[in-house]
Scaffold this motif. Structure first.
Motif, mmCIF file in Angstrom:
data_model
loop_
_atom_site.group_PDB
_atom_site.id
_atom_site.type_symbol
_atom_site.label_atom_id
_atom_site.label_comp_id
_atom_site.label_asym_id
_atom_site.label_seq_id
_atom_site.Cartn_x
_atom_site.Cartn_y
_atom_site.Cartn_z
ATOM 1 N N ALA A 127 -1.710 -5.242 14.969
ATOM 2 C CA ALA A 127 -1.185 -6.259 13.900
ATOM 3 C C ALA A 127 -0.502 -7.132 14.727
ATOM 4 O O ALA A 127 -0.446 -8.366 14.542
ATOM 5 C CB ALA A 127 -0.602 -5.795 12.571
ATOM 6 N N ASP A 128 0.648 -6.484 15.149
ATOM 7 C CA ASP A 128 1.691 -7.483 15.932
ATOM 8 C C ASP A 128 1.310 -7.927 17.054
ATOM 9 O O ASP A 128 1.224 -9.191 17.473
ATOM 10 C CB ASP A 128 2.668 -6.204 16.346
ATOM 11 N N VAL A 150 -2.059 -10.547 13.243
ATOM 12 C CA VAL A 150 -2.929 -10.490 12.075
ATOM 13 C C VAL A 150 -2.121 -9.697 10.967
ATOM 14 O O VAL A 150 -1.008 -8.956 11.320
ATOM 15 C CB VAL A 150 -4.381 -10.015 12.292
ATOM 16 N N SER A 151 -2.688 -9.503 10.120
ATOM 17 C CA SER A 151 -2.098 -8.973 8.842
ATOM 18 C C SER A 151 -2.385 -7.374 8.877
ATOM 19 O O SER A 151 -3.306 -6.987 9.728
ATOM 20 C CB SER A 151 -2.295 -9.364 7.625
ATOM 21 N N ALA A 152 -1.768 -6.481 7.940
ATOM 22 C CA ALA A 152 -1.914 -4.986 8.133
ATOM 23 C C ALA A 152 -3.247 -5.101 7.777
ATOM 24 O O ALA A 152 -3.997 -4.000 8.088
ATOM 25 C CB ALA A 152 -1.011 -4.221 7.354
ATOM 26 N N ALA A 153 -3.854 -5.599 6.585
ATOM 27 C CA ALA A 153 -5.100 -5.504 6.197
ATOM 28 C C ALA A 153 -6.207 -5.709 6.912
ATOM 29 O O ALA A 153 -7.133 -5.276 7.106
ATOM 30 C CB ALA A 153 -5.265 -6.319 4.778
ATOM 31 N N SER A 154 -5.832 -6.591 7.969
ATOM 32 C CA SER A 154 -6.769 -7.279 8.940
ATOM 33 C C SER A 154 -6.853 -6.371 9.945
ATOM 34 O O SER A 154 -7.905 -5.986 10.730
ATOM 35 C CB SER A 154 -6.422 -8.551 9.339
ATOM 36 N N SER A 180 -6.451 -3.298 9.862
ATOM 37 C CA SER A 180 -7.286 -2.122 9.332
ATOM 38 C C SER A 180 -8.851 -2.302 9.504
ATOM 39 O O SER A 180 -9.633 -1.363 9.432
ATOM 40 C CB SER A 180 -6.990 -1.657 7.901
ATOM 41 N N GLY A 190 -5.719 -1.828 1.956
ATOM 42 C CA GLY A 190 -4.782 -2.697 2.623
ATOM 43 C C GLY A 190 -4.729 -3.660 1.442
ATOM 44 O O GLY A 190 -3.217 -4.262 1.537
ATOM 45 N N TRP A 208 -1.890 -1.657 -0.406
ATOM 46 C CA TRP A 208 -0.515 -1.797 0.291
ATOM 47 C C TRP A 208 0.308 -3.042 0.256
ATOM 48 O O TRP A 208 1.396 -3.038 -0.023
ATOM 49 C CB TRP A 208 -0.912 -1.256 1.812
ATOM 50 N N SER A 209 -0.507 -4.343 0.385
ATOM 51 C CA SER A 209 0.237 -5.505 0.318
ATOM 52 C C SER A 209 0.876 -5.832 -1.005
ATOM 53 O O SER A 209 2.051 -6.378 -1.318
ATOM 54 C CB SER A 209 -0.773 -6.607 0.644
ATOM 55 N N HIS A 246 2.987 -1.648 -1.779
ATOM 56 C CA HIS A 246 3.170 -0.525 -0.662
ATOM 57 C C HIS A 246 2.798 0.579 -1.021
ATOM 58 O O HIS A 246 1.807 0.807 -1.648
ATOM 59 C CB HIS A 246 4.717 -0.814 -0.311
#
Length: 381
Positions: free
Chosen positions: A23-24, A28-32, A34, A342, A345-346, A349
């Motif tokens: 992601a970093d 991209v986002s955490a969901a992306s 995944s 995802g 989580w967003s 959490h």
């Protein structure tokens, strides 16, 4: 078969402990991020039925061998992906080609092992899945800490090639396989017969919900442990996946429990164990979170081994297609619920994630209790 299961899960879930880093790195986002897991699971789900048709026509052994070799090559290619879109495409293709192995594996075990040894054989195969998933995740996390995620994925690809070589050299030839015509009429007829069975559709739903909850938890566990107050490093997070050893033991144990108490009397208990572990992860102390994940992992792998073995027993001569439908549900759960996780989580959490996964497990428990009341199909349950 243990080696084949090991390599399958090592390659399929190798990106899971790396999601925060991906992601970093790609912005991209955490969901992306995944989606690198969900895309592989989706490819698997979509190609399992075509894989089972090929296995019915060409034989279990050649389909499994070719699938494992092609997947290893694609796993190597992911290490050189120039951008996130390419990585997703390669991961989806990896899932699509590796589908041939699990699509044929259950049928191979059902045909080549004596009836009184099938539960133990299936438990050992699932144990290989668990150990491969653990090793692939841990190795990927460790190598990422000392080198990079590209080196890590490259090494996983090389391990896949080694496993493919061992599998090609060591897998015994099928002695009881009889080819079946892969006509559309036969496939539709067999599918309708499978869905008319009193138990098989419910076992497919168990796979969808259980695997979805399992992947959802592990996808976002790393994101939680990277945050304060834990702030764990990549290797420490990867070490959490050593809990898969519990899954290896649970899978093997489930075969003995099935032989002693019956699948119908054991499955719902293991789903309850999963729920207990999930509840423990709501605690704040790290040791309680790890204990909860371990208990959850034990219950999941035991339940999966019980349900997948039950499918083979109920399906009879249609076991290859029934196994493919079971696994298609299994990986669709990983893709669909893994992606929904995802969003959970967003939105909330860990509490939001746990609410979604808890709902999945409540439904799974209801299905397992329904299966407990299922009339026995001659000697197949």
């Amino acid at each position: 078969m243990f080696v084949g299961g090991f390599a399958t899960f090592a390659m399929v879930y190798s990106t899971q402990p790396l999601l925060p880093l991906l992601a970093d790195d790609f912005g991209v986002s955490a969901a992306s991020a995944s989606l690198t897991v969900s895309a592989t699971a989706a490819g698997l789900a979509l190609m399992l039925i075509p894989g089972s048709v090929l296995a019915d026509r060409l034989g279990r052994q050649p389909v499994m061998k070719i699938a494992l070799a092609m997947a290893a090559v694609l796993a190597l290619a992911t290490a050189a992906a120039p951008d996130f879109a390419t990585l997703l495409v390669l991961r989806a293709l990896l899932g699509a080609v590796i589908a041939g192995l699990p699509a044929a594996a259950m049928a191979y075990i059902g045909e080549e092992f004596a009836a009184n040894a099938q539960a133990r054989a299936m438990g050992l195969y699932i144990a290989g899945n668990a150990l491969g998933g653990m090793s692939g995740r841990f190795i990927a996390a460790l190598l990422t800490d000392v080198a990079s995620w590209r080196i890590a994925l490259g090494v996983i690809g090389l391990l896949g090639l080694l496993a493919a070589f061992v599998f090609w050299r060591g897998l015994p030839a099928s002695r009881h396989f009889r080819p079946r015509a892969a006509t559309p009429a036969r496939i539709v007829g067999d599918t309708l017969a499978i869905y008319r069975d009193a138990g098989l559709p419910w076992l497919f739903l168990t796979a969808f919900l259980g695997m979805g909850a399992f992947v959802g938890l592990y996808n976002f566990l790393g994101f939680r442990l990277l945050e304060a107050p834990y702030t764990l490093g990549q290797t420490a997070i990867g070490a959490i996946f050593l809990l898969y050893l519990v899954g290896t033991w649970a899978s093997a144990l489930s075969g003995r429990l099935a032989e002693r108490y019956g699948r119908r009397n054991t499955l719902w208990v293991m789903v309850t164990v999963m729920g207990s572990g999930l509840a423990l992860t709501l605690a704040s102390p790290l040791w309680l979170i790890i204990a909860g994940v371990g208990i959850f992992t034990f219950g999941f792998f035991a339940a999966h081994a019980l349900a997948s073995g039950w499918v083979g027993r109920r399906a009879g001569e249609r076991r290859a297609l029934a196994s493919a439908l079971y696994l298609s549900s299994y990986y669709l759960g990983a893709s669909v619920i893994g992606s929904l996780a995802g969003m959970a989580w967003s939105a909330g959490h860990w509490n939001g994630l746990t609410a979604l996964l808890g709902a999945c497990l409540l439904l799974t428990a209801a299905v397992a209790l329904r299966l407990r009341r299922l009339p026995a199909a001659s000697n197949r349950d």
